[in-house]
Scaffold this motif. Structure first.
Motif, PDB file in Angstrom:
ATOM      1  N   LEU A  99       1.064  -1.253  -0.054  1.00 35.12           N
ATOM      2  CA  LEU A  99      -0.219  -0.205   0.134  1.00 35.12           C
ATOM      3  C   LEU A  99       0.805   1.305  -0.294  1.00 35.12           C
ATOM      4  O   LEU A  99       0.133   2.199  -0.799  1.00 35.12           O
ATOM      5  CB  LEU A  99      -1.320   0.117   1.124  1.00 35.12           C
ATOM      6  N   THR A 103       0.753   3.407  -2.991  1.00 31.86           N
ATOM      7  CA  THR A 103       0.186   5.488  -2.656  1.00 31.86           C
ATOM      8  C   THR A 103       1.688   6.351  -3.571  1.00 31.86           C
ATOM      9  O   THR A 103       0.954   7.375  -4.266  1.00 31.86           O
ATOM     10  CB  THR A 103       1.219   6.373  -1.525  1.00 31.86           C
ATOM     11  N   ASN A 157      -4.187  -1.618  -4.363  1.00 33.76           N
ATOM     12  CA  ASN A 157      -4.870  -0.036  -4.416  1.00 33.76           C
ATOM     13  C   ASN A 157      -4.492   0.816  -5.706  1.00 33.76           C
ATOM     14  O   ASN A 157      -3.505   1.039  -5.519  1.00 33.76           O
ATOM     15  CB  ASN A 157      -5.245   0.199  -2.758  1.00 33.76           C
ATOM     16  N   ASP A 159      -6.753   3.934  -5.031  1.00 34.00           N
ATOM     17  CA  ASP A 159      -7.169   4.760  -4.395  1.00 34.00           C
ATOM     18  C   ASP A 159      -6.349   5.628  -3.206  1.00 34.00           C
ATOM     19  O   ASP A 159      -6.210   7.037  -3.550  1.00 34.00           O
ATOM     20  CB  ASP A 159      -8.454   4.251  -3.872  1.00 34.00           C
ATOM     21  N   CYS A 160      -5.435   4.822  -2.605  1.00 34.76           N
ATOM     22  CA  CYS A 160      -4.799   5.684  -1.444  1.00 34.76           C
ATOM     23  C   CYS A 160      -3.818   6.277  -2.332  1.00 34.76           C
ATOM     24  O   CYS A 160      -2.424   6.436  -3.135  1.00 34.76           O
ATOM     25  CB  CYS A 160      -4.136   4.744  -1.254  1.00 34.76           C
ATOM     26  N   PHE A 163      -0.740   8.710   3.742  1.00 34.50           N
ATOM     27  CA  PHE A 163      -1.238   7.225   4.890  1.00 34.50           C
ATOM     28  C   PHE A 163      -0.559   8.242   5.501  1.00 34.50           C
ATOM     29  O   PHE A 163       0.712   9.427   5.506  1.00 34.50           O
ATOM     30  CB  PHE A 163      -0.493   5.657   3.927  1.00 34.50           C
ATOM     31  N   TYR A 168      -5.627   9.206  10.359  1.00 33.75           N
ATOM     32  CA  TYR A 168      -6.034   9.954   9.400  1.00 33.75           C
ATOM     33  C   TYR A 168      -4.772  10.936   9.106  1.00 33.75           C
ATOM     34  O   TYR A 168      -5.652  11.502  10.139  1.00 33.75           O
ATOM     35  CB  TYR A 168      -6.536   9.948   8.934  1.00 33.75           C
ATOM     36  N   LEU A 175      -9.919   5.419   4.318  1.00 35.38           N
ATOM     37  CA  LEU A 175     -10.338   4.940   3.741  1.00 35.38           C
ATOM     38  C   LEU A 175     -10.307   3.656   4.361  1.00 35.38           C
ATOM     39  O   LEU A 175     -11.367   2.701   4.434  1.00 35.38           O
ATOM     40  CB  LEU A 175      -9.026   4.347   2.409  1.00 35.38           C
ATOM     41  N   TYR A 182      -2.739   4.338   8.436  1.00 39.75           N
ATOM     42  CA  TYR A 182      -4.369   4.945   7.617  1.00 39.75           C
ATOM     43  C   TYR A 182      -3.946   5.372   6.913  1.00 39.75           C
ATOM     44  O   TYR A 182      -3.268   6.885   6.455  1.00 39.75           O
ATOM     45  CB  TYR A 182      -4.607   5.894   8.939  1.00 39.75           C
ATOM     46  N   PHE A 183      -4.501   4.390   5.374  1.00 43.47           N
ATOM     47  CA  PHE A 183      -4.446   5.211   4.396  1.00 43.47           C
ATOM     48  C   PHE A 183      -5.918   6.198   3.709  1.00 43.47           C
ATOM     49  O   PHE A 183      -6.973   5.701   4.381  1.00 43.47           O
ATOM     50  CB  PHE A 183      -4.527   3.897   3.276  1.00 43.47           C
ATOM     51  N   SER A 184      -5.608   6.775   2.688  1.00 44.51           N
ATOM     52  CA  SER A 184      -6.519   8.210   2.758  1.00 44.51           C
ATOM     53  C   SER A 184      -6.921   7.941   1.033  1.00 44.51           C
ATOM     54  O   SER A 184      -5.402   7.832   0.817  1.00 44.51           O
ATOM     55  CB  SER A 184      -6.770   9.454   2.974  1.00 44.51           C
ATOM     56  N   SER A 185      -8.215   8.494   0.095  1.00 43.55           N
ATOM     57  CA  SER A 185      -7.668   8.753  -1.049  1.00 43.55           C
ATOM     58  C   SER A 185      -8.332  10.208  -1.202  1.00 43.55           C
ATOM     59  O   SER A 185      -8.208  11.248   0.098  1.00 43.55           O
ATOM     60  CB  SER A 185      -8.749   8.141  -1.889  1.00 43.55           C
TER      61      SER A 185
END
Length: 187
Positions: A99, A103, A157, A159-160, A163, A168, A175, A182-185
């Motif tokens: 991940l 990213t 993935n 979308d991420c 992180f 977050y 996400l 903690y992963f976010s889009s």
């Protein structure tokens, strides 16, 4: 020690019959069997074949050379991603490492970020290992290089793009959490 004539006769008989069987001298009186024998060439009459000729003619015996796929990045770029991943996710699970790699790759593809590996990684205040000197204590691990190559062929993935450890980011849409990250889009 005296050898018995019966033993000598038995050994000679065995040699005689084995010799006939091996040489193909024993013939069958059955018509079908003799026709079959006539359809196959006798070994002594066959042309000598050189094994090298067989190897050259047989496509199944050529050694397989597995070519590595063409990756859209250079080996130096792959190594740089692996180095940053080692610094950011050394103690994380394999999925966590994938991940982090995703990213970086997702940022390269996203219009809001630079479009090269170098520019994404060295963008100010983006990857903590680049500004807290942790990168100086890291090294490129072959296992992570393989993960980068696998993610280049098929990402885990798409979308991420953010992180953070411990919570977050204030940027993007949350996400999921994987281990400590903690992963976010993107919004």
């Amino acid at each position: 020690m005296r050898i018995k004539p019966r033993a000598i006769a038995a050994v000679l008989c065995m040699i005689f019959f084995v010799g006939f069987a091996v040489c193909g001298v024993v013939r069958s009186t059955d018509k079908e069997t003799s026709e079959i024998k006539q359809s196959y060439p006798v070994l002594a009459e066959a042309e000598p074949v050189i094994i090298a000729d067989l190897l050259m003619e047989s496509p199944n015996l050529t050694p397989e050379v597995k070519n590595e796929p063409d990756y859209p990045l250079t080996q130096e770029e792959i190594d740089l991603i692996a180095l940053v991943t080692m610094g950011e996710a050394e103690g994380e699970t394999e999925l966590g490492k994938r991940l982090v790699i995703d990213t970086i790759l997702n940022r390269i593809d996203h219009p809001s970020f630079p479009d090269t590996v170098y520019d994404v990684i060295y963008q100010p205040n983006q990857f903590s290992v680049m500004w807290n000197s942790r990168i100086d204590r890291c090294y490129v691990m072959p296992e992570i290089v393989e993960l980068v190559k696998e993610e280049l062929l098929e990402r885990t993935n798409y979308d991420c793009v953010f992180f953070m450890a411990g919570g977050y980011s204030k940027y993007g849409e949350p996400l999921f959490q994987e281990c400590c990250h903690y992963f976010s889009s993107y919004d």
